[in-house]
Design a protein around this motif. Structure first.
Motif, PDB file in Angstrom:
ATOM      1  N   GLY A  94       0.814  -1.215   0.000  1.00  0.00           N
ATOM      2  CA  GLY A  94       0.000   0.000   0.000  1.00  0.00           C
ATOM      3  C   GLY A  94       0.843   1.259   0.000  1.00  0.00           C
ATOM      4  N   ASP A  95       0.187   2.372  -0.352  1.00  0.00           N
ATOM      5  CA  ASP A  95       0.877   3.652  -0.352  1.00  0.00           C
ATOM      6  C   ASP A  95       0.286   4.560   0.734  1.00  0.00           C
ATOM      7  N   ASP A  96       0.689   5.824   0.729  1.00  0.00           N
ATOM      8  CA  ASP A  96       0.266   6.765   1.760  1.00  0.00           C
ATOM      9  C   ASP A  96      -1.236   7.019   1.765  1.00  0.00           C
ATOM     10  N   GLU A  97      -1.904   6.780   0.664  1.00  0.00           N
ATOM     11  CA  GLU A  97      -3.335   7.081   0.567  1.00  0.00           C
ATOM     12  C   GLU A  97      -4.237   5.859   0.770  1.00  0.00           C
ATOM     13  N   THR A  98      -3.680   4.680   0.832  1.00  0.00           N
ATOM     14  CA  THR A  98      -4.478   3.459   0.859  1.00  0.00           C
ATOM     15  C   THR A  98      -5.514   3.433   1.982  1.00  0.00           C
ATOM     16  N   LEU A  99      -5.112   3.820   3.176  1.00  0.00           N
ATOM     17  CA  LEU A  99      -6.022   3.751   4.318  1.00  0.00           C
ATOM     18  C   LEU A  99      -6.644   5.096   4.688  1.00  0.00           C
ATOM     19  N   ARG A 100      -6.375   6.125   3.903  1.00  0.00           N
ATOM     20  CA  ARG A 100      -6.906   7.471   4.194  1.00  0.00           C
ATOM     21  C   ARG A 100      -8.436   7.469   4.336  1.00  0.00           C
ATOM     22  N   GLU A 146     -17.600  -0.270   4.949  1.00  0.00           N
ATOM     23  CA  GLU A 146     -17.466  -0.113   3.495  1.00  0.00           C
ATOM     24  C   GLU A 146     -16.024   0.214   3.111  1.00  0.00           C
ATOM     25  N   ARG A 147     -15.437   1.143   3.827  1.00  0.00           N
ATOM     26  CA  ARG A 147     -14.066   1.562   3.509  1.00  0.00           C
ATOM     27  C   ARG A 147     -13.052   0.488   3.867  1.00  0.00           C
ATOM     28  N   LEU A 148     -13.359  -0.303   4.871  1.00  0.00           N
ATOM     29  CA  LEU A 148     -12.489  -1.425   5.224  1.00  0.00           C
ATOM     30  C   LEU A 148     -12.463  -2.440   4.078  1.00  0.00           C
ATOM     31  N   GLU A 149     -13.611  -2.731   3.509  1.00  0.00           N
ATOM     32  CA  GLU A 149     -13.671  -3.670   2.379  1.00  0.00           C
ATOM     33  C   GLU A 149     -12.893  -3.134   1.178  1.00  0.00           C
ATOM     34  N   GLN A 150     -12.980  -1.831   0.933  1.00  0.00           N
ATOM     35  CA  GLN A 150     -12.223  -1.221  -0.162  1.00  0.00           C
ATOM     36  C   GLN A 150     -10.721  -1.367   0.081  1.00  0.00           C
ATOM     37  N   ALA A 151     -10.301  -1.155   1.321  1.00  0.00           N
ATOM     38  CA  ALA A 151      -8.874  -1.287   1.657  1.00  0.00           C
ATOM     39  C   ALA A 151      -8.417  -2.735   1.483  1.00  0.00           C
TER      40      ALA A 151
END
Length: 184
Positions: A32-38, A55-60
């Motif tokens: 991952g990069d700096d924006e992956t978990l933003r 929802e955002r956890l699934e995207q990550a």
């Protein structure tokens, strides 16, 4: 106050941010990069809807994939991501934050070329820091700072927690890069 005590006293947001910060610092191991978990960080704000975390956890999870990797540090980072609770309840994030704390310290211990004076990260979390390797010491400090900032400032502490996490991610990225050059 020891890290174990800080986790025991943290509220739901503090626990979720603590676990997320540990995962965020280890995200270079998962590609991952700096924006992956933003987006996950954004779901911890007061304005975020109740379902946004899941929802955002699934995207990550869809972006980060460490399945099949044999490296112990990568396996531990992947477990942190897979163990993240889909529902951000206090009970669920408490278990996850505690597990992430242990995993992140273990990852830093595995990646530190300096010898750590103990085989157990539990002793570090309880405050026994003599003979601690530099990388593990820095990770322990970051975990403590994140919990203290969120306990003292609530949502306003999220920005500082993210800054601490970003600094740690960059350090770990450099360690991983150096390690791959020496192994390759």
């Amino acid at each position: 106050m020891s890290l174990v005590e800080l986790i025991a006293q943290a509220d739901e947001r503090g626990l979720a941010a603590s676990g997320l910060a540990c995962l965020d610092r280890c995200v270079p191991l998962l590609g991952g990069d700096d924006e992956t978990l933003r987006p996950l960080w954004a779901s911890l704000t007061d304005g975020a809807g109740a379902g946004e975390w899941g929802e955002r956890l699934e995207q990550a999870r869809a972006k980060l994939d460490a399945v099949g990797d044999e490296d112990e540090a990568v396996v531990l980072a992947g477990r942190m991501l897979r163990a993240a609770p889909a529902e951000r309840s206090a009970a669920a994030v408490r278990v996850w934050a505690d597990a992430c704390s242990v995993a992140a310290l273990q990852i830093h211990r595995l990646l530190d070329p300096c010898e750590d004076g103990t085989t157990s990260v539990s002793a570090r979390r309880e405050g026994r820091t003599e003979g601690m390797s530099p990388l593990v010491a820095a990770e322990l400090r970051r975990q403590v700072v994140v919990l203290e900032v969120l306990a003292g400032h609530g949502q306003a502490g999220l920005r500082r927690a993210l800054e601490v996490s970003t600094e740690g991610r960059r350090v770990l990225r450099a360690v991983v890069s150096r390690r791959s050059r020496h192994q390759g």
